[in-house]
Design a protein around this motif. Sequence first.
Motif, PDB file in Angstrom:
ATOM      1  N   LYS A 100       0.836  -1.207   0.000  1.00 44.31           N
ATOM      2  CA  LYS A 100       0.000   0.000   0.000  1.00 44.31           C
ATOM      3  C   LYS A 100       0.870   1.256   0.000  1.00 44.31           C
ATOM      4  N   GLU A 101       1.919   1.249   0.802  1.00 43.05           N
ATOM      5  CA  GLU A 101       2.838   2.399   0.880  1.00 43.05           C
ATOM      6  C   GLU A 101       3.491   2.693  -0.479  1.00 43.05           C
ATOM      7  N   LEU A 102       3.824   1.641  -1.207  1.00 37.11           N
ATOM      8  CA  LEU A 102       4.458   1.801  -2.523  1.00 37.11           C
ATOM      9  C   LEU A 102       3.450   2.053  -3.639  1.00 37.11           C
ATOM     10  N   GLY A 103       2.156   1.930  -3.340  1.00 33.31           N
ATOM     11  CA  GLY A 103       1.130   2.145  -4.354  1.00 33.31           C
ATOM     12  C   GLY A 103       0.892   0.941  -5.250  1.00 33.31           C
ATOM     13  N   LEU A 104       1.422  -0.201  -4.860  1.00 30.60           N
ATOM     14  CA  LEU A 104       1.256  -1.405  -5.673  1.00 30.60           C
ATOM     15  C   LEU A 104      -0.190  -1.893  -5.657  1.00 30.60           C
ATOM     16  N   ASP A 105      -0.882  -1.626  -4.540  1.00 28.22           N
ATOM     17  CA  ASP A 105      -2.279  -2.045  -4.451  1.00 28.22           C
ATOM     18  C   ASP A 105      -3.139  -1.336  -5.494  1.00 28.22           C
ATOM     19  N   LYS A 106      -2.817  -0.082  -5.807  1.00 33.01           N
ATOM     20  CA  LYS A 106      -3.570   0.661  -6.826  1.00 33.01           C
ATOM     21  C   LYS A 106      -3.333   0.087  -8.219  1.00 33.01           C
ATOM     22  N   LEU A 107      -2.166  -0.492  -8.432  1.00 32.14           N
ATOM     23  CA  LEU A 107      -1.856  -1.116  -9.722  1.00 32.14           C
ATOM     24  C   LEU A 107      -2.386  -2.550  -9.799  1.00 32.14           C
ATOM     25  N   GLY A 108      -2.719  -3.115  -8.648  1.00 31.37           N
ATOM     26  CA  GLY A 108      -3.198  -4.489  -8.621  1.00 31.37           C
ATOM     27  C   GLY A 108      -2.079  -5.512  -8.715  1.00 31.37           C
ATOM     28  N   VAL A 109      -0.892  -5.136  -8.235  1.00 30.90           N
ATOM     29  CA  VAL A 109       0.242  -6.063  -8.246  1.00 30.90           C
ATOM     30  C   VAL A 109       0.772  -6.225  -6.829  1.00 30.90           C
ATOM     31  N   SER A 110       1.521  -7.288  -6.622  1.00 28.90           N
ATOM     32  CA  SER A 110       2.077  -7.578  -5.304  1.00 28.90           C
ATOM     33  C   SER A 110       3.585  -7.324  -5.294  1.00 28.90           C
ATOM     34  N   LEU A 111       4.169  -7.392  -4.112  1.00 32.04           N
ATOM     35  CA  LEU A 111       5.625  -7.280  -3.994  1.00 32.04           C
ATOM     36  C   LEU A 111       6.303  -8.391  -4.789  1.00 32.04           C
ATOM     37  N   GLN A 112       5.733  -9.589  -4.730  1.00 28.45           N
ATOM     38  CA  GLN A 112       6.307 -10.708  -5.475  1.00 28.45           C
ATOM     39  C   GLN A 112       6.275 -10.437  -6.984  1.00 28.45           C
ATOM     40  N   ASP A 113       5.212  -9.793  -7.470  1.00 34.36           N
ATOM     41  CA  ASP A 113       5.133  -9.436  -8.898  1.00 34.36           C
ATOM     42  C   ASP A 113       6.260  -8.472  -9.278  1.00 34.36           C
ATOM     43  N   VAL A 114       6.565  -7.525  -8.388  1.00 33.67           N
ATOM     44  CA  VAL A 114       7.641  -6.562  -8.653  1.00 33.67           C
ATOM     45  C   VAL A 114       8.990  -7.284  -8.665  1.00 33.67           C
ATOM     46  N   ILE A 115       9.196  -8.188  -7.737  1.00 35.18           N
ATOM     47  CA  ILE A 115      10.458  -8.942  -7.682  1.00 35.18           C
ATOM     48  C   ILE A 115      10.600  -9.807  -8.936  1.00 35.18           C
ATOM     49  N   ASP A 116       9.501 -10.437  -9.345  1.00 36.45           N
ATOM     50  CA  ASP A 116       9.534 -11.241 -10.578  1.00 36.45           C
ATOM     51  C   ASP A 116       9.847 -10.354 -11.778  1.00 36.45           C
ATOM     52  N   SER A 117       9.313  -9.153 -11.771  1.00 34.12           N
ATOM     53  CA  SER A 117       9.551  -8.211 -12.862  1.00 34.12           C
ATOM     54  C   SER A 117      11.002  -7.740 -12.882  1.00 34.12           C
ATOM     55  N   ALA A 118      11.629  -7.682 -11.714  1.00 31.11           N
ATOM     56  CA  ALA A 118      13.025  -7.245 -11.626  1.00 31.11           C
ATOM     57  C   ALA A 118      13.968  -8.234 -12.315  1.00 31.11           C
ATOM     58  N   ARG A 119      13.548  -9.491 -12.428  1.00 29.41           N
ATOM     59  CA  ARG A 119      14.388 -10.488 -13.110  1.00 29.41           C
ATOM     60  C   ARG A 119      14.618 -10.100 -14.564  1.00 29.41           C
ATOM     61  N   ASP A 120      13.596  -9.574 -15.212  1.00 24.14           N
ATOM     62  CA  ASP A 120      13.709  -9.154 -16.614  1.00 24.14           C
ATOM     63  C   ASP A 120      12.836  -7.924 -16.830  1.00 24.14           C
ATOM     64  N   PRO A 121      13.407  -6.716 -16.637  1.00 21.19           N
ATOM     65  CA  PRO A 121      12.618  -5.493 -16.761  1.00 21.19           C
ATOM     66  C   PRO A 121      12.020  -5.278 -18.156  1.00 21.19           C
ATOM     67  N   GLU A 122      12.543  -5.939 -19.165  1.00 23.57           N
ATOM     68  CA  GLU A 122      12.022  -5.777 -20.522  1.00 23.57           C
ATOM     69  C   GLU A 122      10.840  -6.704 -20.808  1.00 23.57           C
ATOM     70  N   ALA A 123      10.568  -7.645 -19.925  1.00 23.86           N
ATOM     71  CA  ALA A 123       9.499  -8.622 -20.161  1.00 23.86           C
ATOM     72  C   ALA A 123       8.123  -7.986 -20.009  1.00 23.86           C
ATOM     73  N   ASN A 124       7.161  -8.572 -20.685  1.00 24.54           N
ATOM     74  CA  ASN A 124       5.781  -8.101 -20.601  1.00 24.54           C
ATOM     75  C   ASN A 124       5.058  -8.907 -19.521  1.00 24.54           C
ATOM     76  N   ASP A 125       5.382  -8.618 -18.274  1.00 20.59           N
ATOM     77  CA  ASP A 125       4.858  -9.369 -17.144  1.00 20.59           C
ATOM     78  C   ASP A 125       3.650  -8.655 -16.528  1.00 20.59           C
ATOM     79  N   LYS A 126       3.253  -9.100 -15.359  1.00 14.00           N
ATOM     80  CA  LYS A 126       2.067  -8.551 -14.707  1.00 14.00           C
ATOM     81  C   LYS A 126       2.226  -7.058 -14.389  1.00 14.00           C
ATOM     82  N   LEU A 127       3.407  -6.649 -13.951  1.00 10.82           N
ATOM     83  CA  LEU A 127       3.648  -5.241 -13.650  1.00 10.82           C
ATOM     84  C   LEU A 127       3.558  -4.388 -14.913  1.00 10.82           C
ATOM     85  N   THR A 128       4.136  -4.859 -15.999  1.00 14.97           N
ATOM     86  CA  THR A 128       4.085  -4.124 -17.264  1.00 14.97           C
ATOM     87  C   THR A 128       2.642  -3.954 -17.724  1.00 14.97           C
TER      88      THR A 128
END
Length: 193
Positions: free
Chosen positions: A127-155
């Motif tokens: 909530k503090e990071l605003g991830l709840d407004k995007l509908g993503v979790s901390l785990q989604d952000v960590i998964d996205s960090a593996r490949d920032p160019e990927a079209n993942d849930k955060l993208t």
Amino acid sequence: MATISSSSTALSLLQLAAGTPVTATTIAVQRAADTIASLASGHAQIGKVTVNRQPSPGESKVAEAMFGVNHPSITKQKLDIIDKTAKALGVNQDDYASREDFVDALQKAFGRLKIDGGDAAVHGLEKELGLDKLGVSLQDVIDSARDPEANDKLTKALKKKAGVFGDDTDGNDMSPSLPGAGGDIGFYGRASR
């Protein structure tokens, strides 16, 4: 300073009085010379005044959405979220030699947060990071960090928030959802959805 007057009619009368034949060609040449002289002297009065209509607010918004450069790319926004998440977890990307090591450190810090604070701490940080407004979790952000160019849930969440529609194979498509938006190779046409 002598001023140059563009009086082709007066010149034609003088030429007629002097016996020089006045033709349409000599008049056209004289008018061209008068125009050049008036342009050179800074007194150009060519006889045409134009007014350009200013774009309406709606037209300005459409142009900004299609061609504006003030909107950060999805990948830049994604990297910013990853960086903020890392800082919130106490991980500094500069301390790691590779992206893999950085992501492993993020995963370990996330695991410690879950153990020490439980789900309440995880949800609070999301909530503090605003991830709840995007509908993503901390785990989604960590998964996205593996490949920032990927079209993942955060993208996909960032694209949805920005109103960007494109193919789901590449995380960098910033085609606005407007008809006639430019394509990847610079052609304009009907926007596909």
